[in-house]
Design an enzyme around this catalytic site. Sequence first.
Site, PDB file in Angstrom:
ATOM      1  N   HIS A  52       0.799  -1.225   0.000  1.00  0.00           N
ATOM      2  CA  HIS A  52       0.000   0.000   0.000  1.00  0.00           C
ATOM      3  C   HIS A  52       0.835   1.279   0.000  1.00  0.00           C
ATOM      4  O   HIS A  52       0.305   2.347  -0.260  1.00  0.00           O
ATOM      5  CB  HIS A  52      -0.949   0.022   1.209  1.00  0.00           C
ATOM      6  CG  HIS A  52      -0.240   0.218   2.512  1.00  0.00           C
ATOM      7  ND1 HIS A  52       0.361  -0.814   3.181  1.00  0.00           N
ATOM      8  CD2 HIS A  52      -0.026   1.334   3.243  1.00  0.00           C
ATOM      9  CE1 HIS A  52       0.915  -0.352   4.292  1.00  0.00           C
ATOM     10  NE2 HIS A  52       0.701   0.952   4.350  1.00  0.00           N
ATOM     11  N   ARG A  53       2.114   1.199   0.274  1.00  0.00           N
ATOM     12  CA  ARG A  53       2.927   2.417   0.365  1.00  0.00           C
ATOM     13  C   ARG A  53       3.071   3.053  -1.015  1.00  0.00           C
ATOM     14  O   ARG A  53       3.377   2.376  -1.989  1.00  0.00           O
ATOM     15  CB  ARG A  53       4.285   2.107   0.964  1.00  0.00           C
ATOM     16  CG  ARG A  53       4.108   1.627   2.394  1.00  0.00           C
ATOM     17  CD  ARG A  53       5.326   1.793   3.223  1.00  0.00           C
ATOM     18  NE  ARG A  53       5.012   1.325   4.567  1.00  0.00           N
ATOM     19  CZ  ARG A  53       4.768   2.121   5.595  1.00  0.00           C
ATOM     20  NH1 ARG A  53       4.820   3.417   5.458  1.00  0.00           N
ATOM     21  NH2 ARG A  53       4.480   1.606   6.776  1.00  0.00           N
TER      22      ARG A  53
END
Length: 180
Positions: A52-53
């Site tokens: 998700h980063r």
Amino acid sequence: NLLMAGVNKENIFFVGNTMIDTLLKQIPNFQKPPFYEEFELIQGNYFVLTLHRPGNVDEKEKLKSFIREVGIEFLNLKYVEPLGYLEFNYLVKNAKAVITDSGGITEETTVMNIPCLTLRDNTERPETVTIGTNELVGTNPKSIALYLQKLLEGKWKKGNIPEKWDGKTADRIIDILLNI
């Protein structure tokens, strides 16, 4: 850090990790996701991948590189909608390993003794690396192969659980507050 910020040593208490209190309390309540049988998942025979980063997922080509380097045939890659805590951690607890760029998941994998490959260059949870089952792979997709080889050859490090990650953190906090 607290001492450097000027906090008096007598006002600093090492109590543990409240997130682990939650995890240990909820393990008996973990729920098999509805797709578990449909995907023919077998305990210890699948990976959980969660990214998700922004640095890992915002550029389409970098995300594709990560997925390619995991070494999965695209037919074997299953996408699922976001899961609740109990279902997600059921998957983690029964996985061969987790590949992630999350911080919190590294704590949960450490406690559940699941190998964790973290696609980051650093972590705010260093004890998951120094004591636990987590390894910092970095953000270069080419780094994944070495760690996967180590895992698949059965050479992953034996992790331990950090001090006071025992599910009693909240009790220690209450005791301190009642005795101030």
